[in-house]
Design an enzyme around this catalytic site. Structure first.
Site, mmCIF file in Angstrom:
data_model
loop_
_atom_site.group_PDB
_atom_site.id
_atom_site.type_symbol
_atom_site.label_atom_id
_atom_site.label_comp_id
_atom_site.label_asym_id
_atom_site.label_seq_id
_atom_site.Cartn_x
_atom_site.Cartn_y
_atom_site.Cartn_z
ATOM 1 N N HIS A 113 -20.047 -70.799 -41.489
ATOM 2 C CA HIS A 113 -20.146 -71.592 -39.930
ATOM 3 C C HIS A 113 -21.513 -72.018 -40.484
ATOM 4 O O HIS A 113 -22.417 -71.839 -41.188
ATOM 5 C CB HIS A 113 -20.410 -70.305 -39.361
ATOM 6 C CG HIS A 113 -21.638 -70.853 -37.989
ATOM 7 N ND1 HIS A 113 -22.983 -70.401 -38.020
ATOM 8 C CD2 HIS A 113 -21.313 -71.568 -37.073
ATOM 9 C CE1 HIS A 113 -23.487 -70.972 -37.098
ATOM 10 N NE2 HIS A 113 -22.702 -71.750 -36.252
ATOM 11 N N HIS A 152 -26.800 -68.069 -51.467
ATOM 12 C CA HIS A 152 -28.316 -68.015 -51.189
ATOM 13 C C HIS A 152 -29.159 -68.739 -52.169
ATOM 14 O O HIS A 152 -30.313 -69.132 -51.756
ATOM 15 C CB HIS A 152 -28.495 -66.386 -51.310
ATOM 16 C CG HIS A 152 -28.261 -65.827 -50.210
ATOM 17 N ND1 HIS A 152 -29.024 -65.507 -48.868
ATOM 18 C CD2 HIS A 152 -27.340 -64.934 -49.752
ATOM 19 C CE1 HIS A 152 -28.695 -65.130 -48.247
ATOM 20 N NE2 HIS A 152 -27.263 -64.790 -48.311
#
Length: 309
Positions: A113, A152
């Site tokens: 998302h 990340h």
């Protein structure tokens, strides 16, 4: 807090970026899928504004995905916006953004998302309020630590030019936001989430929003390419559908974007395109700790993914 209203030229620059971002993401995902294409619906909102919704279904890689642009106007901010910021009550507003959700076929590819957005709220006799927001997050079913580390790492790298505090601050905000209290677990492995950003100035805040929007493809497509040919069985598919139920629970109960869209009279089909095409629930299901399904559980607690440990 900066109160000067951005010029019309600056507002148009934001809109142009968002429209281009939608194009770029759709084109890149179509190439990665290799089969299906996004179908576009243009819509007009009765109260002001509109948007273009693009949805892909039954692709080789993407079971269902949507990449939406909207630019809407209104005379009053909805409750979902004013609950945390009562100073917004009674203000005219305009909101524009790109929001996307990708639900892959293969359980070894995470759901993802992302969204980036820009708001302006005005009231005669008072200083205008404007801000940027957005972020991206990842929801794996059968997780691989190297995928999460890659995700990340992209997030940290895009934050780095703006200051050392950006990544840890917005990573924590993402962990806190995408949390299901009734399940006592995060929705996935997080990423970045920021809101109310209008400092130190318009140019810097806009540049950060652009970095986040552009960073989504860099973060997600390599994972698709790495996992899209992984073989899977009915067991993995069944667990994927079960875990998609958590996605539905969050979006319908907690997600501020869903509430904002519905409360402002947005296009329901566009708002709810974030729902997975298929999902299931199972009463009191607890996976065995040593099973393939059980390996997801340790990933659903916020942690430092970039630690060397």
């Amino acid at each position: 807090m900066t109160t000067e209203l951005p010029s019309n030229e600056k507002i148009e620059q934001v809109k142009a970026f968002l429209l281009k971002l939608q194009d770029t993401i759709c084109q890149t995902l179509e190439l990665s899928d290799g089969k299906a294409e996004f179908v576009e619906d243009n819509w007009v909102r009765e109260q002001g504004g509109g948007g273009r919704t693009r949805v892909m279904t039954q692709g080789a890689v993407i079971e269902q995905g949507g990449v939406n642009f909207s630019h809407v106007f209104g005379t009053q901010m909805p409750a979902s916006a004013t609950a945390a910021r009562p100073e917004l009550a009674g203000r005219n507003f305009q909101a524009m953004g790109v929001s996307l959700v990708i639900h892959p076929n293969n359980p070894y590819i995470p759901t993802s998302h992302a969204n980036v957005r820009f708001f302006i709220a005005e009231k005669e006799g008072e200083d205008p309020i404007w801000w940027f927001g957005g972020g991206f997050d990842l929801t794996p079913f059968f997780p691989f630590r190297d995928d999460v580390v890659h995700w990340h790492t992209v997030a940290q790298n895009l934050c780095a030019p703006f200051g050392d505090e950006y990544y840890p601050k917005y990573k924590k905000w993402c962990d806190d936001y995408f949390f299901l209290p009734h399940r006592n677990e995060t929705r996935g492995v997080g990423g970045l989430f920021f809101d109310d950003l209008n400092t130190p100035d318009f140019a810097t805040a806009f540049a950060f929003m652009q970095a986040v929007g552009n960073g989504f493809i860099d973060a997600y497509v390599p994972i698709i390419e790495k996992r899209k040919h992984t073989e899977y069985s009915a067991m993995e598919r069944d667990f994927q559908l079960y875990r998609r139920g958590r996605y539905v629970e969050f979006n319908l109960v907690y997600d501020r974007g869903t509430l904002f869209g519905l409360q402002t009279g947005g296009r329901t089909e566009s708002i709810l395109m974030s729902m997975p095409p298929l999902a299931r629930w199972e009463y009191n299901y607890v996976p065995d700790e040593g099973s393939a399904q059980g390996k997801l559980t340790p990933f659903l607690t916020p942690q430092d993914w970039l630690s060397s440990d």
